[in-house]
Design a protein around this motif. Sequence first.
Motif, PDB file in Angstrom:
ATOM      1  N   SER A 266       0.536  36.924 -13.156  1.00 22.12           N
ATOM      2  CA  SER A 266       1.826  36.941 -12.823  1.00 22.12           C
ATOM      3  C   SER A 266       2.599  35.814 -12.386  1.00 22.12           C
ATOM      4  N   ILE A 267       1.941  34.322 -12.122  1.00 24.29           N
ATOM      5  CA  ILE A 267       2.933  33.429 -11.910  1.00 24.29           C
ATOM      6  C   ILE A 267       2.960  33.033 -13.006  1.00 24.29           C
ATOM      7  N   ASP A 268       4.506  31.719 -12.941  1.00 25.22           N
ATOM      8  CA  ASP A 268       5.451  31.438 -14.186  1.00 25.22           C
ATOM      9  C   ASP A 268       4.643  30.367 -14.216  1.00 25.22           C
ATOM     10  N   SER A 269       5.063  31.008 -15.704  1.00 32.14           N
ATOM     11  CA  SER A 269       4.590  29.544 -16.728  1.00 32.14           C
ATOM     12  C   SER A 269       4.727  27.927 -16.100  1.00 32.14           C
ATOM     13  N   GLU A 270       5.728  27.251 -15.645  1.00 33.09           N
ATOM     14  CA  GLU A 270       6.114  26.492 -14.894  1.00 33.09           C
ATOM     15  C   GLU A 270       5.339  26.288 -13.798  1.00 33.09           C
ATOM     16  N   THR A 271       5.322  26.888 -12.839  1.00 34.76           N
ATOM     17  CA  THR A 271       3.899  27.241 -11.448  1.00 34.76           C
ATOM     18  C   THR A 271       2.684  27.218 -12.372  1.00 34.76           C
ATOM     19  N   GLU A 272       2.451  27.305 -12.976  1.00 29.33           N
ATOM     20  CA  GLU A 272       0.691  27.654 -13.859  1.00 29.33           C
ATOM     21  C   GLU A 272       0.843  26.572 -14.536  1.00 29.33           C
ATOM     22  N   LYS A 273       1.672  25.771 -15.232  1.00 28.70           N
ATOM     23  CA  LYS A 273       1.485  24.756 -16.182  1.00 28.70           C
ATOM     24  C   LYS A 273       1.505  23.634 -14.546  1.00 28.70           C
ATOM     25  N   LEU A 274       1.766  23.448 -13.230  1.00 27.98           N
ATOM     26  CA  LEU A 274       1.722  22.174 -12.273  1.00 27.98           C
ATOM     27  C   LEU A 274      -0.263  23.058 -11.426  1.00 27.98           C
ATOM     28  N   ILE A 275      -0.213  24.350 -11.704  1.00 25.22           N
ATOM     29  CA  ILE A 275      -1.436  24.477 -11.504  1.00 25.22           C
ATOM     30  C   ILE A 275      -2.638  23.960 -12.123  1.00 25.22           C
ATOM     31  N   GLN A 276      -2.382  23.931 -13.295  1.00 23.77           N
ATOM     32  CA  GLN A 276      -3.274  23.633 -14.405  1.00 23.77           C
ATOM     33  C   GLN A 276      -3.952  22.247 -14.552  1.00 23.77           C
ATOM     34  N   ALA A 277      -2.667  21.291 -14.415  1.00 21.32           N
ATOM     35  CA  ALA A 277      -2.339  19.601 -13.596  1.00 21.32           C
ATOM     36  C   ALA A 277      -3.375  19.766 -12.229  1.00 21.32           C
ATOM     37  N   GLY A 278      -3.600  20.433 -11.030  1.00 18.26           N
ATOM     38  CA  GLY A 278      -4.179  20.928 -10.187  1.00 18.26           C
ATOM     39  C   GLY A 278      -5.413  21.263 -10.497  1.00 18.26           C
ATOM     40  N   LEU A 279      -5.738  22.509 -11.428  1.00 24.94           N
ATOM     41  CA  LEU A 279      -7.313  22.717 -11.401  1.00 24.94           C
ATOM     42  C   LEU A 279      -8.384  22.006 -12.395  1.00 24.94           C
ATOM     43  N   GLU A 280      -7.578  20.525 -13.381  1.00 23.76           N
ATOM     44  CA  GLU A 280      -8.181  19.874 -14.342  1.00 23.76           C
ATOM     45  C   GLU A 280      -9.036  19.093 -13.251  1.00 23.76           C
ATOM     46  N   ASN A 281      -8.605  18.228 -11.948  1.00 26.10           N
ATOM     47  CA  ASN A 281      -9.488  18.153 -11.496  1.00 26.10           C
ATOM     48  C   ASN A 281     -10.466  19.148 -10.613  1.00 26.10           C
ATOM     49  N   LEU A 282     -10.059  19.676 -10.316  1.00 26.13           N
ATOM     50  CA  LEU A 282     -11.217  20.621  -9.694  1.00 26.13           C
ATOM     51  C   LEU A 282     -12.578  21.253 -10.414  1.00 26.13           C
ATOM     52  N   LEU A 283     -11.773  21.669 -11.747  1.00 29.88           N
ATOM     53  CA  LEU A 283     -12.834  22.316 -12.647  1.00 29.88           C
ATOM     54  C   LEU A 283     -13.367  21.467 -13.240  1.00 29.88           C
ATOM     55  N   SER A 284     -13.357  19.890 -13.332  1.00 28.42           N
ATOM     56  CA  SER A 284     -14.484  18.665 -13.981  1.00 28.42           C
ATOM     57  C   SER A 284     -15.331  18.651 -13.568  1.00 28.42           C
ATOM     58  N   ASN A 285     -15.664  18.708 -12.446  1.00 28.74           N
ATOM     59  CA  ASN A 285     -17.463  18.822 -11.382  1.00 28.74           C
ATOM     60  C   ASN A 285     -17.535  20.240 -11.078  1.00 28.74           C
ATOM     61  N   ARG A 286     -16.719  21.143 -12.183  1.00 28.81           N
ATOM     62  CA  ARG A 286     -17.558  22.565 -11.295  1.00 28.81           C
ATOM     63  C   ARG A 286     -17.939  23.683 -12.746  1.00 28.81           C
ATOM     64  N   THR A 287     -19.085  24.441 -13.213  1.00 27.51           N
ATOM     65  CA  THR A 287     -18.537  25.340 -13.779  1.00 27.51           C
ATOM     66  C   THR A 287     -18.271  26.080 -13.928  1.00 27.51           C
ATOM     67  N   ALA A 288     -16.340  26.517 -14.299  1.00 22.33           N
ATOM     68  CA  ALA A 288     -15.522  27.470 -14.730  1.00 22.33           C
ATOM     69  C   ALA A 288     -15.840  28.786 -15.405  1.00 22.33           C
ATOM     70  N   ILE A 289     -15.995  30.095 -15.379  1.00 21.13           N
ATOM     71  CA  ILE A 289     -15.440  31.123 -16.090  1.00 21.13           C
ATOM     72  C   ILE A 289     -13.909  31.757 -15.828  1.00 21.13           C
ATOM     73  N   VAL A 290     -13.178  31.116 -17.137  1.00 18.24           N
ATOM     74  CA  VAL A 290     -11.432  31.731 -16.700  1.00 18.24           C
ATOM     75  C   VAL A 290     -11.419  32.710 -18.004  1.00 18.24           C
ATOM     76  N   ILE A 291     -10.879  34.057 -17.308  1.00 16.87           N
ATOM     77  CA  ILE A 291     -10.672  34.845 -17.750  1.00 16.87           C
ATOM     78  C   ILE A 291      -9.264  34.778 -18.118  1.00 16.87           C
ATOM     79  N   ALA A 292      -8.569  35.280 -19.493  1.00 19.35           N
ATOM     80  CA  ALA A 292      -7.313  35.301 -19.506  1.00 19.35           C
ATOM     81  C   ALA A 292      -7.145  36.127 -21.116  1.00 19.35           C
ATOM     82  N   HIS A 293      -5.655  36.588 -20.751  1.00 19.90           N
ATOM     83  CA  HIS A 293      -6.000  37.343 -22.279  1.00 19.90           C
ATOM     84  C   HIS A 293      -4.749  36.521 -23.056  1.00 19.90           C
TER      85      HIS A 293
END
Length: 580
Positions: free
Chosen positions: A524-551
């Motif tokens: 439920s986050i707009d695509s612009e904010t989502e892109k920004l989160i993705q950028a932040g997440l890259e760093n976060l996800l790079s050194n941990r195991t993650a499962i991302v569920i999406a439609h």
Amino acid sequence: MQGEQELKKYNPAVMKRLVSYLKPYRVQAAFASAALLVLIVSELLVPVLIQHSIDNHILSETVSVSGLKKDSLQLLILLISALFASFVQVYLMSWAAQGIMKTLRVQLLAHTAGQSLSYLGSKPVGSLVTRITNDVETISEFFASVIMTLIQNFLVMFGVIAVLFYLDVKLGTVTVLTLPPVIIITLVFRKRARKAYRRVREKVSAVNAFLSERISGMKVVQVFAREAAVQKMFDHQNGNLLQANIGEMYVFAVFRPLISLFSTVTLAVVLYFGAGFHEGGGLTLGVLIAFLDLIKKFFQPLQQLSEQFTIMQSAMAGGERVFELLDTEDRIPDCGSRPDTESGWCPEADDDGPAGSELRFEDVHFSYKEDEPVLKGITFTAGRGETIAIVGYTGSGKTTIANLAARFWDVDSGRVLLGGRDVRQIPLSGLRRRVQAVAQDVFLFSGTIRDNITLGRDFSDEQLLAAAETSRLKPVLDKLEAGLDYVLTEGGSNLSGGQRQLIAFTRVIAHNPSVLILDEATASIDSETEKLIQAGLENLLSNRTAIVIAHRLSTVRDADRIIVRKRDPRRADEAGRVLL
Ligand SMILES: Nc1ncnc2c1ncn2[C@@H]1O[C@H](COP(=O)(O)OP(=O)(O)OP(=O)(O)O)[C@@H](O)[C@H]1O
Ligand SMILES: [Mg+2]
């Protein structure tokens, strides 16, 4: 159904267990009992003293003023000690009752919090809340005002009869002979009152259930403009309650005057025979007056007795339900907290071991309900630091995979491994600290944003703001004057759906799990904010195991691997297909 059980039987086991809650308050209970005795004795002594004054000081040859003065003083002392004893009794028992109420509530919540999701999901929230509030309150009322008065009323009634016989055996016998009809009426009434009370309780809980559901779903009602229909249904429910209440009042309206009538009849009979005995010289006037007073004292408790019995029985029904809840154990077995279970004790897993936070599903089969498999033999590995994406149709079991990883449910067969170790062999608290999810349906508590992120753990403002920066919650906080201390209403309803999701995001980032599960976290986050989160997440996800569920496939482009779930897992031969 609950109503059927209610007030049916006296259950000595439940009563024993209820009374055992008095143990920590045995000093208070002992003093209250002593006070009760003082109260009863003073109450019974008053008519005896009056009889003494009349016969020995007023109707004697010469009126003895000094004797009367002495008796008046004694009467005053009796009344004051009765007053004081009554205060001590009520105060101490209320103290104990409040303490018991607190103990029970804390016990119930602690117990409920430890139960498995499958158990909690099978119980309506309303019924759990009723256990913790209403039932506990009835039990507390039983301790505060019923247990002692019930004993008091019985003792007073027996005491009155004893004093009657002490004063005059003949007139005592006459009085007792007038009592059988009263006793029969009381017994009949008790049965009627119980039924009426049960009906009222049933209707009250129906009205409550209706109200709480309709008010929380009022938006749906308004969207479809069904207010009138709801009003009509409520009218009907309230009509039923009205009938039940009138029925109960009717029973009491018949009983109270009947008891008054009988008490007057008894008085008349005693007066008639007493006058005769007095004429014959076998009975003094003082004794006759004392009798009249004592008879009133006998009928007073009789009127209260039925109500008190009803409260006692409903406290027992409440106790039964509370104990049933306390005795139900449906936990996910935790080898970490119970060294003596079959699976033995398990030490905390080493997060930095060679396999670290690798998450592996090995031929996992799972169903919520028997014969309705949701996962049929799913196998995949999310290596340390890898991001696995799961996409697929609604109802295909994506959230279920997340639930199994954090062990909210246990697999039917196969294994879920974290760092090479079966999750059933890892202490639950440790596992849940290491595997955390941003759930599909974000839940926020009323309270500040800070409370909702920390959930009671200690975090510095710097840590919180850094997490908020990564999750892009920061711009939202900057716009709110109170920032982290912005107070959310129930369910976070004073924020937008997307903003709520950002808080859930920040929550999991701050808690820093080694395995991160994002279940439709950006839906439920707009695509612009989502892109920004993705950028932040890259760093976060790079050194941990993650499962991302999406439609949407677009959200999971950067995953190392993508698992596609088929439409209906019940018909699929293999539950998931792994794409590279
Ligand atoms: N607590 C539960 N009790 C019984 N059945 C359940 C429960 N939770 C889910 N299910 C069933 O299990 C199946 C898989 O549900 P799940 O929530 O894993 O789907 P999902 O893939 O996450 O769907 P969505 O994309 O809509 O979130 C569904 O058919 C659902 O009806
Ligand atoms: Mg889901």
